[in-house]
Write an enzyme that holds these catalytic residues in place. Sequence first.
Site, PDB file in Angstrom:
ATOM      1  N   GLY A  58       0.788  -1.230   0.000  1.00 54.05           N
ATOM      2  CA  GLY A  58       0.000   0.000   0.000  1.00 54.05           C
ATOM      3  C   GLY A  58       0.819   1.278   0.000  1.00 54.05           C
ATOM      4  O   GLY A  58       0.265   2.356  -0.117  1.00 54.05           O
TER       5      GLY A  58
ATOM      6  N   GLU B 244      -2.709   0.596 -13.041  1.00 57.02           N
ATOM      7  CA  GLU B 244      -3.649  -0.515 -13.210  1.00 57.02           C
ATOM      8  C   GLU B 244      -5.063   0.036 -13.163  1.00 57.02           C
ATOM      9  O   GLU B 244      -5.300   1.067 -12.517  1.00 57.02           O
ATOM     10  CB  GLU B 244      -3.501  -1.536 -12.056  1.00 57.02           C
ATOM     11  CG  GLU B 244      -2.246  -2.374 -12.120  1.00 57.02           C
ATOM     12  CD  GLU B 244      -2.149  -3.368 -10.961  1.00 57.02           C
ATOM     13  OE1 GLU B 244      -3.045  -3.400 -10.096  1.00 57.02           O
ATOM     14  OE2 GLU B 244      -1.160  -4.109 -10.932  1.00 57.02           O
TER      15      GLU B 244
ATOM     16  N   TYR C 285      -8.483   0.326 -11.534  1.00 58.33           N
ATOM     17  CA  TYR C 285      -8.818   0.185 -10.113  1.00 58.33           C
ATOM     18  C   TYR C 285     -10.012  -0.745  -9.938  1.00 58.33           C
ATOM     19  O   TYR C 285     -11.066  -0.547 -10.538  1.00 58.33           O
ATOM     20  CB  TYR C 285      -9.137   1.566  -9.515  1.00 58.33           C
ATOM     21  CG  TYR C 285      -9.411   1.521  -8.035  1.00 58.33           C
ATOM     22  CD1 TYR C 285      -8.445   1.076  -7.139  1.00 58.33           C
ATOM     23  CD2 TYR C 285     -10.643   1.922  -7.537  1.00 58.33           C
ATOM     24  CE1 TYR C 285      -8.698   1.028  -5.773  1.00 58.33           C
ATOM     25  CE2 TYR C 285     -10.901   1.884  -6.166  1.00 58.33           C
ATOM     26  CZ  TYR C 285      -9.924   1.438  -5.293  1.00 58.33           C
ATOM     27  OH  TYR C 285     -10.172   1.390  -3.951  1.00 58.33           O
TER      28      TYR C 285
ATOM     29  N   ARG D 175       8.146 -14.331   2.153  1.00 57.26           N
ATOM     30  CA  ARG D 175       8.478 -14.607   3.564  1.00 57.26           C
ATOM     31  C   ARG D 175       7.377 -15.458   4.163  1.00 57.26           C
ATOM     32  O   ARG D 175       6.328 -15.657   3.551  1.00 57.26           O
ATOM     33  CB  ARG D 175       8.525 -13.275   4.332  1.00 57.26           C
ATOM     34  CG  ARG D 175       7.198 -12.531   4.258  1.00 57.26           C
ATOM     35  CD  ARG D 175       7.084 -11.322   5.166  1.00 57.26           C
ATOM     36  NE  ARG D 175       5.718 -10.846   5.226  1.00 57.26           N
ATOM     37  CZ  ARG D 175       5.136 -10.020   4.345  1.00 57.26           C
ATOM     38  NH1 ARG D 175       5.802  -9.578   3.315  1.00 57.26           N
ATOM     39  NH2 ARG D 175       3.867  -9.666   4.494  1.00 57.26           N
TER      40      ARG D 175
HETATM   41  C1  MV4 Z   1      -5.300  -2.571  -6.005  1.00 59.63           C
HETATM   42  C2  MV4 Z   1      -6.614  -2.241  -5.561  1.00 59.63           C
HETATM   43  C3  MV4 Z   1      -7.593  -2.094  -6.518  1.00 59.63           C
HETATM   44  N1  MV4 Z   1      -7.295  -2.235  -7.825  1.00 59.63           N
HETATM   45  N2  MV4 Z   1      -5.071  -2.717  -7.313  1.00 59.63           N
HETATM   46  C4  MV4 Z   1      -3.221  -2.352  -1.696  1.00 59.63           C
HETATM   47  C5  MV4 Z   1      -1.921  -2.921  -1.251  1.00 59.63           C
HETATM   48  C6  MV4 Z   1      -1.219  -3.404  -2.442  1.00 59.63           C
HETATM   49  N3  MV4 Z   1      -0.832  -4.769  -2.238  1.00 59.63           N
HETATM   50  C7  MV4 Z   1      -2.196  -3.278  -3.576  1.00 59.63           C
HETATM   51  N4  MV4 Z   1      -3.411  -2.746  -3.034  1.00 59.63           N
HETATM   52  C8  MV4 Z   1      -4.495  -2.560  -3.823  1.00 59.63           C
HETATM   53  N5  MV4 Z   1      -4.294  -2.738  -5.134  1.00 59.63           N
HETATM   54  C9  MV4 Z   1      -6.054  -2.545  -8.212  1.00 59.63           C
HETATM   55  N6  MV4 Z   1      -5.785  -2.679  -9.504  1.00 59.63           N
HETATM   56  C10 MV4 Z   1      -6.830  -2.076  -4.193  1.00 59.63           C
HETATM   57  C11 MV4 Z   1      -5.758  -2.219  -3.320  1.00 59.63           C
HETATM   58  C12 MV4 Z   1      -6.096  -1.984  -1.942  1.00 59.63           C
HETATM   59  C13 MV4 Z   1      -6.078  -3.004  -1.000  1.00 59.63           C
HETATM   60  C14 MV4 Z   1      -5.682  -4.296  -1.312  1.00 59.63           C
HETATM   61  C15 MV4 Z   1      -5.650  -5.290  -0.374  1.00 59.63           C
HETATM   62  C16 MV4 Z   1      -6.027  -5.005   0.921  1.00 59.63           C
HETATM   63  C17 MV4 Z   1      -6.398  -3.749   1.258  1.00 59.63           C
HETATM   64  C18 MV4 Z   1      -6.437  -2.733   0.322  1.00 59.63           C
HETATM   65  C19 MV4 Z   1      -6.834  -1.457   0.699  1.00 59.63           C
HETATM   66  C20 MV4 Z   1      -6.846  -0.464  -0.220  1.00 59.63           C
HETATM   67  C21 MV4 Z   1      -6.480  -0.721  -1.542  1.00 59.63           C
END
Ligand code: MV4
Length: 452
Positions: free
Chosen positions: A165, A200, A202, A292
């Site tokens: 994040g 990417e 969303y 990990r």
């Molecule tokens: C995203 C997404 C929505 N669409 N990618 C958050 C952490 C990182 N690992 C990627 N994340 C996200 N990527 C796309 N294309 C929403 C998130 C995201 C999220 C993902 C997992 C757990 C919590 C989150 C909280 C906000 C946004």
Amino acid sequence: MFKKILVANRGEIALRILRAARELGIETVAVYSEADRDSLHVRFADEAVCIGPPPSSASYLHIPRIISAAEITAADAIHPGYGFLSENAHFAEVVESCHIKFIGPSAEQIRRMGDKAAARKAMVAAGVPVTPGSEGTLQSPDEAASVAAELGYPVIIKAAAGGGGKGMRIATDETSLRNGIRMAQAEAEANFGRGEVYLERYVQNPRHIEFQVIGDRHGNLIHLGERECSIQRRHQKLIEESPSVAIDDELRTKMGSAAVTGAKSIGYESCGTIEFLLAPDRSFYFMEMNTRIQVEHPVTEEVTGYDLIKAQIAVAAGVELPWKQEDVRLRGHALECRVNAEKPDHNFQPSPGKVSYVHAPGGPGVRVDSHLFSGYTVPTHYDSMVAKIITWGRDRMESIVRMRRALEETVIEGIDTTIPLHLRILEDPAFLNGDIHTGYLDEFLSLEHVSK
Ligand code: MV4
């Protein structure tokens, strides 16, 4: 097998690794900062070496001091746990160059998956679904604008060096995209020393679903089912469970094969996690790979019956994975509540200090992974997690009822914890329905606030 393992970590995960090593008949070395002199990991280990003052940068992150401790004690392997140096490719390289085994994947695999844009490319090449997005990192705001126009808004801007994040921005139109790109680049440059970003499409209201994988150096690699980790705040997970209510056998087979294909394509060895976004329409997309062992590994252990840390140590020593994919059965349901030394009703403000008294829960289906004891002082320097309470039940409801009971039995005096919040979530109709997504906790907290 190894003769002696040094554990380069603290807290509950240090205890967890020491326990596994002891069961394997391997000698153990703890390292500790001056703030952790009286910690349980120091007492549980056969030997212990002080590696510096309280700040992590001078102790648990200080590579020369950890290597010195391993050399002085003649440890033949180092387990990094999670956090600290666990995903530091340079550390893995230094360890191996000293003829000590790093208990984890190769430095190259850590580096590859640490670059989120490179990881995305590797998954595209392996045929693992990724969210539609830019080919690689973006060269200019104009290029970003034309890619976004093709993808359609909203889009998410991600830092190649980011993860978990950090350095992310959502853009809803071209103006917010151009601003977002500049801010994300500056933030990534300041935090990671590398400003490249990519785009990417969303995905709205996804679930965070991750698959546990484990591979050996003989080409065997399997998955151990999924964990539902959608209940989080600011990318810190609070409750995890396995299996996910959103996944049936058919989807598990599909997502599990994608996870195995992705991890196999980079020749992955050790325990790892493939994170996916799962959209409401059941489409899923690769997000990141964690190289990990993770905090939430116990829920997978509870439903599979496998000891992941013992397996991780064994494969690092060159032992062939004793399990085949078709042997893996998920039995019942497991939940994990993270108990943090925080004030959940005061914006999760840290609550360190002396724990005057502790009583851990017990009884059927309850597991506690914690370094707490009566009289322990939670230091200010590190992560606020002080315990993981894990419950198992024949079905989800039994694991929930056991969790409520376990949380009610728990006594932690002297500090505030997240336990009262857990008890409220475990009564929430949406949670009980399995109606959760990554926005769930923020919504729950603001709705609670309104109704008070
Ligand atoms: C995203 C997404 C929505 N669409 N990618 C958050 C952490 C990182 N690992 C990627 N994340 C996200 N990527 C796309 N294309 C929403 C998130 C995201 C999220 C993902 C997992 C757990 C919590 C989150 C909280 C906000 C946004």
